[in-house]
Design a protein around this motif. Sequence first.
Motif, PDB file in Angstrom:
ATOM      1  N   GLU A  34     -14.037 -12.791  10.356  1.00  0.00           N
ATOM      2  CA  GLU A  34     -13.886 -13.192   8.920  1.00  0.00           C
ATOM      3  C   GLU A  34     -14.549 -12.354   7.904  1.00  0.00           C
ATOM      4  N   GLN A  87     -13.352  -9.083   7.362  1.00  0.00           N
ATOM      5  CA  GLN A  87     -12.051  -8.914   6.624  1.00  0.00           C
ATOM      6  C   GLN A  87     -12.235  -9.555   5.042  1.00  0.00           C
ATOM      7  N   LEU A 128     -11.082  -7.854   2.166  1.00  0.00           N
ATOM      8  CA  LEU A 128      -9.813  -6.837   2.221  1.00  0.00           C
ATOM      9  C   LEU A 128      -8.977  -7.577   1.171  1.00  0.00           C
ATOM     10  N   SER A 133      -5.473  -7.442  -1.696  1.00  0.00           N
ATOM     11  CA  SER A 133      -3.932  -6.976  -1.449  1.00  0.00           C
ATOM     12  C   SER A 133      -3.675  -5.975  -2.572  1.00  0.00           C
ATOM     13  N   ARG A 170      -1.514 -11.251  12.556  1.00  0.00           N
ATOM     14  CA  ARG A 170      -1.388  -9.594  12.843  1.00  0.00           C
ATOM     15  C   ARG A 170       0.033  -9.325  13.217  1.00  0.00           C
ATOM     16  N   TRP A 173       1.976  -9.554   9.643  1.00  0.00           N
ATOM     17  CA  TRP A 173       1.451  -8.428   8.854  1.00  0.00           C
ATOM     18  C   TRP A 173       2.134  -7.200   9.107  1.00  0.00           C
ATOM     19  N   TYR A 186      -5.276  -2.358   7.470  1.00  0.00           N
ATOM     20  CA  TYR A 186      -4.600  -3.706   7.899  1.00  0.00           C
ATOM     21  C   TYR A 186      -5.129  -4.789   6.496  1.00  0.00           C
ATOM     22  N   GLY A 187      -4.014  -5.347   6.390  1.00  0.00           N
ATOM     23  CA  GLY A 187      -4.286  -6.361   5.236  1.00  0.00           C
ATOM     24  C   GLY A 187      -3.902  -6.029   3.804  1.00  0.00           C
ATOM     25  N   SER A 188      -3.636  -4.762   3.797  1.00  0.00           N
ATOM     26  CA  SER A 188      -3.220  -3.960   2.363  1.00  0.00           C
ATOM     27  C   SER A 188      -1.709  -4.454   2.032  1.00  0.00           C
TER      28      SER A 188
END
Length: 526
Positions: free
Chosen positions: A5, A8, A11, A13, A232, A235, A394-396
């Motif tokens: 956590e 991340q 991160l 958007s 995951r 996403w 990842y996460g974008s």
Amino acid sequence: MKRREWLQAGLGSLTGLGALPGCSVEAPPATLPPGAWVGTAHERGHRLRTPTAAAPTGTPRKAAVLVLGAGIAGLAAARGFLRAGVDDVQVLELEDSPGGNSRGHRMGGLACPLGAHYLPLPGAAAHEVSEWLHELGLLRQHLGRTVADERHLCHSPQERLFFEGSWHEGLLPPAEPQSATMAQYRRFAARVAAAPRFTIPMHRSAWTAEHATLDGQTFATWLDGHGLDDPRLRWYLDYCCRDDYGAGINTVSAWAGLHYFASRHGFHAPGSEGGERDAVFTWPEGNAWLVQHLTAALEGRIHGKRVVTQVSEQRHGVQVQVLHGDTAESWTAGTVVLALPLWISRRVLQAPPPALLQATQGLVQAPWLVANLQLDRPLLPRPGLPAAWDSVAYGSRWLGYVDAMHQSLHAQPGATVLTAYTPLPVAERPTLLDLPRDEWARRVLAEYTPLHPDLPQRVQRLDLMRYGHAMAVPVPGLAHTAAARRALRGGHGRVRFAHADLAGYSVFEEAFVAGSDAARAPCRCA
């Protein structure tokens, strides 16, 4: 806070990924690198909103076949007529250069894409594409097998994902073998394997009741119904839909979400048999390489900077009214191919058929931003996999970037161009147009500087390309207009239609086949 956590937490958007732990991230410089808007002339296209009533000047121009639109479908249609022996083929194009979403660009002497940047090996249903690739030498037969020219296949490593502070091979987020995430990967793989038949082009597969059920709901709803809720996995699936369709799992249909995998390479959990991603053709300039080959036989036949304002079918031919700058032109042809987005065809065709009116109902077009960043040298390495062709965080909500020089055979890496992509929500189309270039450039740098802290010092120039209506989004309800789109495909009359919109989504094979279909029947002379 758990370590994952914590890693991340930075991160974001849309506007940036935030600072990665353990990194000293410099803010984008106050002085932005030079650059400009390139590739499109939206002012020219917007003249359709208030077309001039000026009378054409000069002698009306004539052609046996007049193709309106020089995207992939239009170029394939022109090629088809030339191959059928029709010599008098002319093409009118809105932009300065042909290619549509597959045009290219150059920065510092380096080629780079402005849009589409790869072509998967075509399946058996797209035989027109396969035959053309054989003509180009990209495919050949060897001992009864189809073999691709490896010089034009994407070099390794092909894809990498920035996940938990380091680069990992592939774009599917890592998962431990016995984890809940891995279990959902396997369950989704089984669902894809059991899906009804999907093909590209889509009109060559039978539409079943199961297809209709998938078409009646969003992909997110379908995933919910099957208990596929792993963050995951969700996403990754959202990324895939945004990459191919310009919209995510909450917008596209379940038909589209499964079609992405089942029509091509399937879905494979890590470590499973056949888990490697299929090879793709790519070039520094992206699919502009293919455009160059399509236009080679059309020299002198493509007329750019033309705004088609009206198409009127007459008894002995078709009249086309055109704006070229401040000059109004008139063209007459025996056969006209509308290789335009269907909603544009509806606007310019004086008496649109009922099928066209129906086919454009509920049509949604995705806006896109494409940024080309010219670098003077390679970026500093980060932990994990070294530089790849395609790099994603990842996460974008941004789609990452491709490296134009990844395909080069130079022993030592040097200057290159990174091409970054992001689709925008339809509601943000006015923002795409209204925000100045400098503000969008700041957003691009803010997005990728956390991945590469030395990026602001390496960028020598940053050019931007905006697509207000890049592609059709396959939202639920595609089946409601399928019959109308089939009725428009090909045709034997004086006015024919050729565009990827006929499939309800946009990929190279759909556009190429649509153009080939439009040229299949003999043309009608004026």
